[in-house]
Structure formats: structure tokens, C-alpha cells
Design a protein around this motif. Sequence first.
Motif, PDB file in Angstrom:
ATOM      1  N   THR A 330     -23.542  44.648 -28.011  1.00 33.58           N
ATOM      2  CA  THR A 330     -22.400  44.027 -27.973  1.00 33.58           C
ATOM      3  C   THR A 330     -21.302  45.658 -28.132  1.00 33.58           C
ATOM      4  N   SER A 333     -21.101  46.139 -24.767  1.00 34.80           N
ATOM      5  CA  SER A 333     -19.996  45.931 -23.408  1.00 34.80           C
ATOM      6  C   SER A 333     -18.574  46.201 -24.156  1.00 34.80           C
ATOM      7  N   ALA A 334     -18.664  46.243 -25.645  1.00 44.94           N
ATOM      8  CA  ALA A 334     -16.889  46.557 -25.806  1.00 44.94           C
ATOM      9  C   ALA A 334     -16.899  48.247 -25.114  1.00 44.94           C
ATOM     10  N   THR A 337     -15.878  47.668 -21.223  1.00 48.96           N
ATOM     11  CA  THR A 337     -14.249  47.287 -21.509  1.00 48.96           C
ATOM     12  C   THR A 337     -13.542  48.614 -21.829  1.00 48.96           C
ATOM     13  N   TYR A 425     -15.195  41.759 -18.156  1.00 55.45           N
ATOM     14  CA  TYR A 425     -16.362  41.909 -18.994  1.00 55.45           C
ATOM     15  C   TYR A 425     -16.001  42.384 -20.650  1.00 55.45           C
ATOM     16  N   THR A 429     -18.669  40.661 -23.627  1.00 56.78           N
ATOM     17  CA  THR A 429     -18.336  41.714 -24.942  1.00 56.78           C
ATOM     18  C   THR A 429     -18.375  40.152 -26.210  1.00 56.78           C
ATOM     19  N   TYR A 433     -20.998  38.892 -28.791  1.00 56.27           N
ATOM     20  CA  TYR A 433     -20.734  39.068 -30.538  1.00 56.27           C
ATOM     21  C   TYR A 433     -20.679  37.794 -31.329  1.00 56.27           C
TER      22      TYR A 433
END
Length: 449
Positions: A330, A333-334, A337, A425, A429, A433
Motif C-alpha cells: 500500500t 503504491s501510494a 502514484t 497506480y 494503491t 489498501y
Amino acid sequence: MDSLVIKQHHSWKQLSDGYLSRTPLFQFILVSLIFPLWGAAASLNDILITQFKSVFLLNDTATAFVQSAFYGGYFLIAIPASLIIKKNSYKFAIMTGLLFYIVGCSMFFPASHLATYSMFLVAIFAIAVGLSFLETSCDTYSSMLGPKKSANMRLNISQTLVPLGDITGIILGKYLIFGSVGNLQAKMSVMHGAERIAYGEKMLQLTLMPYKYILIVLVAILVIFALTPMPRAKAAETGKQEEAKPGLSETIRYLSHNKRYMKGVMAQFFYAGVQTAVWSFTIRLALNLNSHITDSAASTFMIYSYIVWFVGKLVANFFLARYSITKVLTWFSALGTLCLVVSFTVPSMLAVYAAIMTSFFFGPEWPTIYAHTLDAITEKKYTETGGAIIVMALIGGAIIPAIQGAVSDISGSMQFSFIVSAIGYLIITLYFYFEYRFDKAHPELVQEH
């Protein structure tokens, strides 16, 4: 029943669920060495996109057809490859993949002389057919070559070698294809008629060079693999043949009703698309933001991308061994992004460096999504086809770059087109999550720790 019949001359014990009592080191290393082979092919596509755009006068949408041919091959062959694995063995499927890969590389010889875009796409498609066999088999096979509790870690270790193949491919392209040409698009823009055609054909001859070296490696790996005894790594038959080998329709029905599995396939689709789009257009982004750099210099940014991707895998492996897999992904990926938001909003070379930094967060994505999604299959008799469908999700690598190329053509801005990757992306995320929240609510279902 914990195990099948033990073969005394092997150091491993084949367990009834398909896993092994221990990891056979040489066989695991041999399988892992195949992983960088598809990395080299994929990174060379990023070079070919820039080369073909100048020689064939293509727009950004048309250049994305390179990735469409590449990942279209994955999509079409993944299920047939899984059926071959079910009827034969992982070893047979891997050798089949290596043979197709060899055929595809060999097709660059006639393609470089015919000098037509379509012929190159056919060669790339043939390579992709081989890679589809390899990924469908090697991803699952790597995870099965040892105890179940370390399946995710084994796959991440194998996948850590992929960036080495990507770096090798981009270096081969940088020096053997781009060489000392300079900025090919600028050079060919002042040529016309027969002069332009002759020079374009000369440039296409250069595309053959990297594949000569890849062919040598492929033949060597094929011979070694053929001579090495490999574990079966398949679940034991229960005595009911129909249970041990379910039909395709039954398998699809089971998988399509498995919501967590289907969400994982969706995440893999977007990840494959985002990764491919970012890597396909990073060189073009650099050339657009700085028209004074050469094609070869711009390709160096991809070397940086693959290096930070490799580092990202190592860092991720550290965190994945200590913390919740879905929580780690998570955060990765965040942050990835966020990097892509910078890439499409900041009008300077900082956008290129942000795109490069995105590759750091790509590090653990593919193998973790793959293994995490495969774990959602509680009935292991569906594993081979389930793994193949996850590989089929690589079709995202054909679709999302084409969308990003179209956005670039329509908006007139390669930089703005990176918004497509940023949105993709963000979806990944959100997937991790909600998977993290599910794991927190159902700790008894978490298999990865």
C-alpha cells in the motif's frame, strides 16, 4: 498424507500439495536465471519504440503497437501454456518457451532485411509467445520449489533478477542500436526520398545486433535445462482423475466466483499497464523535455530506472520479511502514484527523475500481486490455470500504453499523458489498501506470514 514417494537420489521430498520439503538450490538458481531473459526482451522494446518512431514515421499511438504485439502474445498463449503444464510438466513448458524465444529472436534476421514494421511486430509477437510459456511456468514453479511458507519470498528472490535482464537489454540497445547515431529523429527529419529510405534501412540493421547475443545465452540455458533433473512440484492426484485435473470450464467457473482472486487479476492488469507505459515513454519524455540530448543519452535514464527498480526490490524484500505484505505494498503504491503526479505536472527534467523514481516502487509489485492472488485459490487443483490467467493480465501492458500514447497524440503533450499511468497506480494503491483491511479483519486467512 504429507508426501509422495520419496526418490532417494534427490535431496528434496515432494509433498502432496505440490510444494517441496526443501529448496533444491541448483534447480532454483537455474529457474531463477530464466527470469532476466524476459527482462532483456521487455527493455529492448523501449529502445525499439524510439527507433521505430523515427524510421517508420509513427505517432505515439502507433509506437505502442510494439507493446501490443508483445503483451498480446502473453494474453493469447497463457491459457494454452497452462494446459500444456497440466498435461506435461513445468520443465517441458519452460523448454517450449525457450524454443519459441529462440525462434522469435531468429526472426529479427529477416525482419531487419525486409525493413517493414509489421515484420518486426511478428518477430516481437513470437518472442512474447515464448515468454508467455516462461512466465506462466516459471512464476508458479519458482514459488513451488520449496516449503509453502516461503513461496512468496522465493518468487520475490527470482523476480529480483529481472532488473538485471532489463539493464542488460537497455545497455545492449544503447550501444548496439543507438550507438553513436545521436538524435535519430532530428537527423532523419532533414532527409528525404531515397536518402531517407537507405538511412532508415541501415538503422534497422542495427536492431538485429542485441538479439544475436541473446540467442547464444538462450541456447546455452536450453541445453543445461534439458540435462538437469527437475522436481515435478505438482499436487498429488487424489485418486479421482476429474478432481486432480479439472476441466477448463470448471476452473474458469471457480475462479470467476473467487472475488479476491479476480481483484488480484485486475490489479495485475493495471500494474502491467502502468509499468509498461512508464518505461515505454520515459525515453520519449526525456527527449521532449530536453531536445538537445541524444537518443543514446536519453536511454541512460532507463538504465537508471532499472537500477532503482532492482534496489526497490531489495528494499521491499527487507520490509516484506518483517511487516504485512499488503501494508508494505500500500505504501509503495501510494508513493509511486505521487511520483507519477510529479511526472505529469512539473514542466522540467524533474518530471523524468520522478518517472525514474517510480521504478523504485515498482520493485515488489508484480511478484507480490502474483503470489498474493495465487494464494486466494484455496483449491490448489486450479493453480496452473489460475497462474496463467494472472499472466494473461499482462494484456494491460498492451492496452494502457496505447491509451497513454493516444492521450499524448490528442493533447499534444507526452508529459501530460503520464496522467494515465498515475490513475492506474492509484487503482493499485486502493487494491492493496482494501486487501490490507481485509487481512486485518481476517488474520486467520493470511498465508504469507
